[in-house]
Design an enzyme around this catalytic site. Sequence first.
Site, PDB file in Angstrom:
ATOM      1  N   SER A 172     -18.892  11.684 -34.093  1.00 31.01           N
ATOM      2  CA  SER A 172     -17.573  11.183 -33.695  1.00 31.01           C
ATOM      3  C   SER A 172     -16.918  12.082 -32.651  1.00 31.01           C
ATOM      4  O   SER A 172     -16.945  13.312 -32.755  1.00 31.01           O
ATOM      5  CB  SER A 172     -16.646  11.089 -34.911  1.00 31.01           C
ATOM      6  OG  SER A 172     -15.345  10.742 -34.485  1.00 31.01           O
ATOM      7  N   LEU A 173     -16.336  11.455 -31.642  1.00 30.31           N
ATOM      8  CA  LEU A 173     -15.627  12.193 -30.596  1.00 30.31           C
ATOM      9  C   LEU A 173     -14.145  12.354 -30.950  1.00 30.31           C
ATOM     10  O   LEU A 173     -13.406  13.046 -30.259  1.00 30.31           O
ATOM     11  CB  LEU A 173     -15.740  11.441 -29.267  1.00 30.31           C
ATOM     12  CG  LEU A 173     -17.167  11.254 -28.730  1.00 30.31           C
ATOM     13  CD1 LEU A 173     -17.145  10.352 -27.505  1.00 30.31           C
ATOM     14  CD2 LEU A 173     -17.792  12.595 -28.386  1.00 30.31           C
ATOM     15  N   SER A 174     -13.714  11.696 -32.032  1.00 28.52           N
ATOM     16  CA  SER A 174     -12.293  11.705 -32.372  1.00 28.52           C
ATOM     17  C   SER A 174     -11.734  13.108 -32.648  1.00 28.52           C
ATOM     18  O   SER A 174     -10.625  13.414 -32.211  1.00 28.52           O
ATOM     19  CB  SER A 174     -12.028  10.785 -33.558  1.00 28.52           C
ATOM     20  OG  SER A 174     -12.305   9.448 -33.188  1.00 28.52           O
TER      21      SER A 174
ATOM     22  N   LYS B 124     -14.828  -0.093 -42.153  1.00 34.25           N
ATOM     23  CA  LYS B 124     -13.648  -0.801 -41.611  1.00 34.25           C
ATOM     24  C   LYS B 124     -13.215  -2.020 -42.436  1.00 34.25           C
ATOM     25  O   LYS B 124     -12.038  -2.380 -42.438  1.00 34.25           O
ATOM     26  CB  LYS B 124     -13.894  -1.229 -40.162  1.00 34.25           C
ATOM     27  CG  LYS B 124     -13.845  -0.081 -39.173  1.00 34.25           C
ATOM     28  CD  LYS B 124     -13.962  -0.593 -37.743  1.00 34.25           C
ATOM     29  CE  LYS B 124     -13.818   0.538 -36.745  1.00 34.25           C
ATOM     30  NZ  LYS B 124     -13.612   0.044 -35.371  1.00 34.25           N
TER      31      LYS B 124
ATOM     32  N   ASN C 256      -8.877   0.199 -38.827  1.00 38.83           N
ATOM     33  CA  ASN C 256      -9.451   1.410 -38.221  1.00 38.83           C
ATOM     34  C   ASN C 256      -8.512   2.613 -38.317  1.00 38.83           C
ATOM     35  O   ASN C 256      -8.878   3.710 -37.950  1.00 38.83           O
ATOM     36  CB  ASN C 256      -9.850   1.163 -36.756  1.00 38.83           C
ATOM     37  CG  ASN C 256      -8.659   1.222 -35.828  1.00 38.83           C
ATOM     38  OD1 ASN C 256      -7.541   0.897 -36.218  1.00 38.83           O
ATOM     39  ND2 ASN C 256      -8.879   1.615 -34.589  1.00 38.83           N
TER      40      ASN C 256
ATOM     41  N   ALA D 222     -16.266  -5.874 -33.428  1.00 36.11           N
ATOM     42  CA  ALA D 222     -15.594  -5.469 -32.185  1.00 36.11           C
ATOM     43  C   ALA D 222     -15.099  -6.697 -31.431  1.00 36.11           C
ATOM     44  O   ALA D 222     -14.021  -6.686 -30.837  1.00 36.11           O
ATOM     45  CB  ALA D 222     -16.545  -4.655 -31.315  1.00 36.11           C
TER      46      ALA D 222
END
Length: 295
Positions: free
Chosen positions: A24-26, A75, A96, A140
């Site tokens: 994850s880039l979060s 989700k 989310n 998505a």
Amino acid sequence: MANDKLITGKTKLLGVIGHPVEHSLSPAMHNAAIANLGLDYVYLPFPIAPENLEVAIAGFAAIGVVGFSVTIPHKQAIMPLLSEITPLAQMIGAVNTVSRQNNQWVGTNTDIEGFIAPLQTTYKQDWSQKVAVILGNGGAARAVVAGCHQLGFAKIHVVGRNVQRLQEFRDSWSNSPISENLQVHQWEELAKLIPQANLLVNTTPIGMYPKVDESPLSGEEIANLPTGAIAYDLIYIPKPTQFLELAQKQGAIAIDGLEMLVQQGVAALKIWLQQENVPVEVMRQALLNQLGLGK
């Protein structure tokens, strides 16, 4: 920026839950924003297997977690575990972003906001006469359909390969005003849809790293995209994807998934911190640096 902030007993917890979640880039994006704002928060990745979801959420409540992001595969599974779900998240059927309000978990979905942000700010148009063509009919795609409806698109075409899933996708909107503008199509019908597309969105994983040479559409198919159309790929690695590269050759405007990732994060942070001022550029730059694309 040296990460010399001390974690103390007062530090408030935020995070992201997923399985797996180590990619994850979060955390990079949110911790950069928190440091920039000088706040005593930390944002952590929490790997949670599906069978541990319920006990993990109870644990979060017990230790006073302020809020968290939700990624694959939680989700939808998380929805029954929340006290309240916003109408938007209800409509999409996925959450989310979760925040703690009055000792209860409240779930929302900032993917819509993330998706429409660049279309509302950078490429402002009157969408009411425009046509959107969406590739894929998974989770998505649901946020994208809701986003296109919110922007006021005249027609929203969703294209998929599995007839039954397409049917289910269409039926799931039957009680919503969206169903009036929504049509579903099999992949074979793409040829007649592409020349009408003012916005073409890829919500499929085709072309995502490591399969960087793939595209959901061939060069020949994309050749029929009207000049000046917008091609939008929810994928952000590689940058640009094959799909966007082909579209740009046709004179299309390209938007990649990085901006959606930034903007859904911005929307989430505003909810958790209960403040409007969030350093968007700092968040964008942190992601680019994380991906090795920093300027």
